[in-house]
Design an enzyme around this catalytic site. Structure first.
Site, PDB file in Angstrom:
ATOM      1  N   ASP A   8     -32.552  18.345 -54.042  1.00  0.00           N
ATOM      2  CA  ASP A   8     -31.204  18.810 -53.653  1.00  0.00           C
ATOM      3  C   ASP A   8     -31.157  19.674 -52.376  1.00  0.00           C
ATOM      4  O   ASP A   8     -30.619  20.793 -52.401  1.00  0.00           O
ATOM      5  CB  ASP A   8     -30.576  19.600 -54.801  1.00  0.00           C
ATOM      6  CG  ASP A   8     -30.469  18.806 -56.093  1.00  0.00           C
ATOM      7  OD1 ASP A   8     -30.805  17.606 -56.094  1.00  0.00           O
ATOM      8  OD2 ASP A   8     -30.046  19.392 -57.114  1.00  0.00           O
ATOM      9  N   HIS A  52     -15.574  17.667 -62.215  1.00  0.00           N
ATOM     10  CA  HIS A  52     -16.725  17.627 -63.119  1.00  0.00           C
ATOM     11  C   HIS A  52     -16.627  18.749 -64.154  1.00  0.00           C
ATOM     12  O   HIS A  52     -16.150  19.842 -63.865  1.00  0.00           O
ATOM     13  CB  HIS A  52     -18.025  17.764 -62.314  1.00  0.00           C
ATOM     14  CG  HIS A  52     -19.245  17.420 -63.095  1.00  0.00           C
ATOM     15  ND1 HIS A  52     -19.933  18.340 -63.847  1.00  0.00           N
ATOM     16  CD2 HIS A  52     -19.893  16.236 -63.272  1.00  0.00           C
ATOM     17  CE1 HIS A  52     -20.959  17.738 -64.437  1.00  0.00           C
ATOM     18  NE2 HIS A  52     -20.955  16.462 -64.096  1.00  0.00           N
ATOM     19  N   LYS A 106     -27.797  12.533 -59.151  1.00  0.00           N
ATOM     20  CA  LYS A 106     -27.651  13.069 -60.507  1.00  0.00           C
ATOM     21  C   LYS A 106     -26.333  13.826 -60.627  1.00  0.00           C
ATOM     22  O   LYS A 106     -25.718  14.181 -59.621  1.00  0.00           O
ATOM     23  CB  LYS A 106     -28.831  13.983 -60.848  1.00  0.00           C
ATOM     24  CG  LYS A 106     -29.009  15.162 -59.907  1.00  0.00           C
ATOM     25  CD  LYS A 106     -30.358  15.826 -60.115  1.00  0.00           C
ATOM     26  CE  LYS A 106     -30.560  17.031 -59.230  1.00  0.00           C
ATOM     27  NZ  LYS A 106     -29.686  18.163 -59.549  1.00  0.00           N
ATOM     28  N   CYS A 151     -32.364  23.603 -60.749  1.00  0.00           N
ATOM     29  CA  CYS A 151     -32.682  22.170 -60.658  1.00  0.00           C
ATOM     30  C   CYS A 151     -34.171  21.910 -60.457  1.00  0.00           C
ATOM     31  O   CYS A 151     -34.717  20.970 -61.038  1.00  0.00           O
ATOM     32  CB  CYS A 151     -31.842  21.519 -59.564  1.00  0.00           C
ATOM     33  SG  CYS A 151     -30.077  21.496 -60.009  1.00  0.00           S
TER      34      CYS A 151
END
Length: 201
Positions: A8, A52, A106, A151
């Site tokens: 990321d 989201h 993802k 992450c």
């Protein structure tokens, strides 16, 4: 096969981004300095749809960093970040991407968050990263990217569960919460993660 996984490296996690990580941009030249030393380079990319469920804005009366119960799991609510197609979801422009063979996205399911590059947080769905690496006979994995304590941490844990040899390049990652990361490092070491510096590559 010596494999680099860049987690990321996106604008929303850089200083000034929606979910900024202190000094996050400082890892980019470090990653560029060693990425060509690997046989295989892949990256992960947070890629959320608008609205989201991990966004605080999706829950009335909630603020970023509130923690709620969501679908049987604890969920930290985040500022809107890495929305599909937005500038904040892009990789940092200074990152040398010519060596990246594949990108695994993802966080696309609107109903569940996905910190790890291998699975969503409920381990319901694979991103395909593990199968890809095994097909390539990539056993020795080296990780860098953002954020170290979220992450990157969950990606490392899943890599261990998948049976890979796991290394963390510590100077090529930055945490959102450095105290959390210090505790996590001890846990990761005890589970077999080798924590190294880039000058040892």
């Amino acid at each position: 096969m010596k494999t680099l996984i860049i987690v990321d490296p996106q604008y929303d996690f850089m200083p000034g981004g929606a979910l900024e990580i202190k000094d996050g941009d400082q890892i980019i030249p470090i990653i560029n300095s060693f990425s060509q030393k690997f046989d295989l380079v892949v990256a992960t990319q947070d890629w959320h749809p608008e609205g989201h469920s991990s966004f605080a804005s999706s829950h009335k009366g909630k603020d970023p960093f509130d923690v709620i119960e969501w679908k049987g799991m604890k969920q930290t609510l985040w500022p809107d970040h890495c929305v599909q197609g937005s500038g904040g979801a892009n990789f940092h422009a200074d990152l040398k991407t010519n060596t990246i063979e594949a990108i695994f996205r993802k966080g696309m399911n609107p109903n569940i968050d996905s910190y790890s590059g291998f699975y969503d947080n409920g381990h319901e769905k694979s991103t395909g990263l593990s199968g890809y690496l095994k097909e390539k006979k990539a056993n020795d994995l080296y990780f860098c990217g953002l954020a170290a304590d979220i992450c990157v941490y969950f990606t490392l844990k899943d890599a261990l569960k998948e049976g890979f040899n796991v290394h963390l390049i510590e100077d090529a990652t930055r945490p959102l919460d450095s105290d959390d990361f210090e505790q996590q490092k001890q846990e990761l070491k005890s589970q077999g993660v080798k924590i190294i510096k880039s000058n040892g590559l």
